[in-house]
Design an enzyme around this catalytic site. Sequence first.
Site: not given
Length: 416
Positions: A22, A130-131
């Site tokens: 993350d 973003d993960e």
Amino acid sequence: MSRPGRLPVESTSEQRIVLHVDMDCFYAACERLREPPLRGEPVVVGMGYEPGETVGAVATASYEAREHGVESAQSIERALELLPRREADPDAEPTAYYRPVDMSYYEDVSEEVQSVLAEHADVLRAVSIDEAYLDVTDRTDWESVEQFAGELKTEIADTVGVEASVGVAPTMSAAKIASDHDKPDGLTVVEPGSVQSFLAPLDVEDIHEVGPKTVTELAEMGIETAGELADADPAALVDRFGERGRAIYRYARGEDDRDVTPVGKPKSLSRESSLPAEAGGSRTVREQVRTLADAVADRANRRDALYQTIGIKVVTPPFDINTRERSLSGPVDRPELVRSVALDLLAEFADREVRKVGVFVSGLSFSAGDQASLAEWDGDSDGTEIETHTNETDTTPQSSSGSRRLSGQTTLADFR
Ligand code: TTP
Ligand code: MG
């Protein structure tokens, strides 16, 4: 940089090795990437506001801004009370830099991160911008995974320029919690056998599938931590929550047999951008379309995607969305064709005012073997056109929500 946390090994049983990555304050990190003076400074990235305006919400804040209480989803008004704009009042202390959201730039950075991740994983599942989860079982072992994850972080930082926090665990849910355990720049390894003890002190809200309503109901049952949930009577949980009761009980005990599976392939890829009111002029629009066409072709190429349809979206005043697309006789990877078809389709709008343009490719396939032979195209002097679809937008002036209905094959969902 924080020290990696490492919890004791209680068992070395064969387990999947799952990484959850993350990115730290992702939109703010992207802004810093293209504007290095923002490094180390409080940065607030927000939705729907420009300097001088006070409406909108905070998308994210750098960790320096978080120290002053600014956080995601807060109103921009509140953020400005906590941290005034640096530009507006250079003498005020403390202040922050405010930047508007620029999704297409963040998506580009996200793709760069994903290419690094893809090189390090047997299976990669990107779950948001973003993960991502990585199954790395066949790439490393529990002895070396901390170093493996550290090198992954370093490679993301060196090649892309943004920072990630990584959690390692034998299950997806524990890996996700672990990545958040030591943010920013965190690295937490939870080895097999220590998952339940890692989870035990956490609030139940951290457990997978436990939402705010369940938190309240569990509290009524005297259950507030994951450890208490793990020790609860499963029959009572099933009575209260049905089968989900059993699921959350198992998650709290560290049992999660979900495999990391790749996310389904996209049906289309697109890029779009707004044109500033003062930009005007068909030349600017054509230049923009050329840039977007190259970016879309590049995006498809990086994903090993072939496309059979090339199209454009043109938003004209007041908010009319027009899409035009052209289908080819077979799937291709031909950047110059994306450009020429997009520009060709744009010609119809040469005399119109344009607010926004987008370029997309659809009819995607992901096997290189599917590509129509180049010879076929090279012999096709008229530019490969087989069929042209014209999708006029229904304009619905009575709708004030801004939502539009599109006829034809292209939907707004293609334009993220
Ligand atoms: P997050 O990963 O939740 O947040 P973050 O990356 O900014 O910070 P960190 O992970 O270090 O805690 O979300 C990723 C991006 O999604 C974030 O940069 C901005 C966007 N986002 C919103 O637009 N609105 C929100 O309410 C949240 C939580 C995130
Ligand atoms: Mg993040």
